[in-house]
Enzyme design. Structure first.
Site, PDB file in Angstrom:
ATOM      1  N   HIS A 175       0.830  -1.201   0.000  1.00 56.44           N
ATOM      2  CA  HIS A 175       0.000   0.000   0.000  1.00 56.44           C
ATOM      3  C   HIS A 175       0.870   1.258   0.000  1.00 56.44           C
ATOM      4  CE1 HIS A 175       0.701   1.008   4.304  1.00 56.44           C
ATOM      5  NE2 HIS A 175       0.662  -0.304   4.509  1.00 56.44           N
ATOM      6  N   CYS A 191       3.792  -4.562   6.555  1.00 53.30           N
ATOM      7  CA  CYS A 191       3.380  -4.289   5.181  1.00 53.30           C
ATOM      8  C   CYS A 191       4.559  -3.808   4.346  1.00 53.30           C
ATOM      9  CB  CYS A 191       2.271  -3.239   5.161  1.00 53.30           C
ATOM     10  SG  CYS A 191       0.743  -3.767   5.966  1.00 53.30           S
TER      11      CYS A 191
END
Length: 412
Positions: A344, A363
């Protein structure tokens, strides 16, 4: 003087015959009276008056009774809807058969050329009562009608499944095929035999059961780019075990796209995408920090959203934790695991660390332009290989971690 003797008149043959018959009848009557007094004087009808009989004797020829074998048996319960419904007869022929549900739906069928067999043409329905009437004819042309009944598997023993990818989807080379059953599967071999999977590239794969409800299928290597995969699942009526019966047949065709495999390097802080084995782009990233290192190994991209909302509480963080980030809106998200690892756009506070320091909660964070490029150029089924991280492998069923299982273990 004695009277003169008169000459005797001769008896006629007719009189002699009558006397003989009378004597014979008297003798026969005496025998019947001795054996069965109740029949004495009764008028008896000869068996010879009937053209056919069903018991041995001398008065008339014997016609054997029709023997029939109907399946399912009369009164049967929990009948598998895929089980054949049939009728076989001997010593006669089948005239007509009617198979109907209590709601009035008729199941078609056909009588064979010899007239001694009938078979239903299609499967039955679950949780349904059926009436089964058949008329047969014996060798003398006499018809007999019989009605039986049975009921099929109840809804409590009906099993369904969710299949992924969906029919017509286009996915990347790393996408395993997945079936999740509504009920536990004990008869795994029966399920696998009922599923035929073919690849236009000729690849052969293997099933791997992650649980008693979930099975996946993949080849030894990634799917061949731009090939097609077909899944033909003939599972209707398959016994999963414990009386649970599968209720569907389904065919799924899946298109495989270009081979897109990215390498995310936690030490170099880079993300390099190769398309059909040719490197096309390297982008700077920030990955999981020491407390939350990114999981190592292969990950397969799942759903993606242009805008998403992340909550720190979803990964167990509380407000008093230094790593707590509250609720945040995030852009260009692509899921890597069910537990919450994503690709992301990084939060603005992480921009200074992109390309040099790992500060995420596991992430892979990008600058805005990098996140947008990956979002536009990668999708479901594409692969990310995470290297040089201190993190362990994610659970194999936490997303599609099938490529982290050695083939010798996967194919067993």
């Amino acid at each position: 003087m004695e009277p003169e003797a008169q000459p005797r008149r001769p008896r006629t043959a007719k009189k002699i015959l009558i006397v003989a018959v009378v004597c014979l009848l008297a003798a026969v009557g005496g025998v019947f009276a001795a054996v069965a007094p109740g029949l004495a004087g009764a008028v008896l009808e000869s068996e010879a008056g009937s053209a056919v009989r069903t018991s041995p004797g001398l008065a008339a020829p014997v016609v054997a009774p029709v023997k029939s074998d109907a399946a399912p048996a009369n009164g049967a319960k929990q009948v598998n809807p895929a089980a054949p419904v049939s009728l076989k007869v001997s010593n006669g022929t089948i005239e007509r058969v009617t198979l109907t549900s209590t709601s009035g739906e008729t199941v078609e069928g056909s009588i064979d050329a010899a007239g001694t067999g009938w078979t239903a043409a299609g499967p039955l329905k679950f949780n349904t009562d059926y009436s089964y009437t058949y008329v047969v004819k014996d060798g003398a042309g006499r018809e007999t009608s019989t009605t039986q009944s049975f009921s099929t598997v109840s809804s409590s023993h009906e099993a369904d499944a969710a299949i992924y990818p969906l029919d017509g989807m286009k996915v990347g080379v790393g996408q395993p095929l997945q079936i999740i059953f509504s009920e536990p599967v004990l008869n795994r071999d029966a399920v696998e035999k009922a599923i035929k999977i073919t690849s236009s590239a000729g690849q052969v794969g293997a099933f791997h059961w992650h649980s008693d409800k979930m099975v996946r299928y993949r080849a030894e290597g990634f799917w061949v780019a731009n090939s097609t995969i077909s899944m033909d699942m003939q599972l209707f009526g398959v016994d999963l075990g414990n009386g649970q019966i599968a209720n569907f047949n389904k065919k799924v065709n899946i298109a495989i796209g270009d081979k897109k495999v990215a390498v995310a390097d936690a030490a170099a802080h880079t993300f390099t995408l190769s398309i059909n084995d040719q490197p096309v782009k390297t982008l700077p990233v920030s990955m999981g920090d020491k407390r939350f290192p990114s999981a190592r190994g292969y990950g397969v991209l799942m759903e993606k959203k242009r805008y998403d909302h992340f909550r720190a509480s979803s990964i167990g963080l509380k407000p008093d934790d230094p790593a707590y980030y509250g609720d945040v809106d995030v852009e260009y998200t692509i899921r890597l695991t069910l537990s919450g690892a994503y690709i992301h756009q990084a939060l603005e506070s992480a921009y200074p660390f992109i390309g040099n320091t790992n500060v995420s909660h596991g992430c892979i964070g990008f600058a805005p332009d990098g996140a947008a490029w990956v979002f536009d150029n990668m999708g479901t089924g594409d692969v990310v290989h995470i290297v040089n991280t201190e993190g362990d492998f994610a659970a194999h069923d936490d997303g599609f971690g099938d490529w982290n299982i050695p083939w010798s273990e996967y194919d067993n």
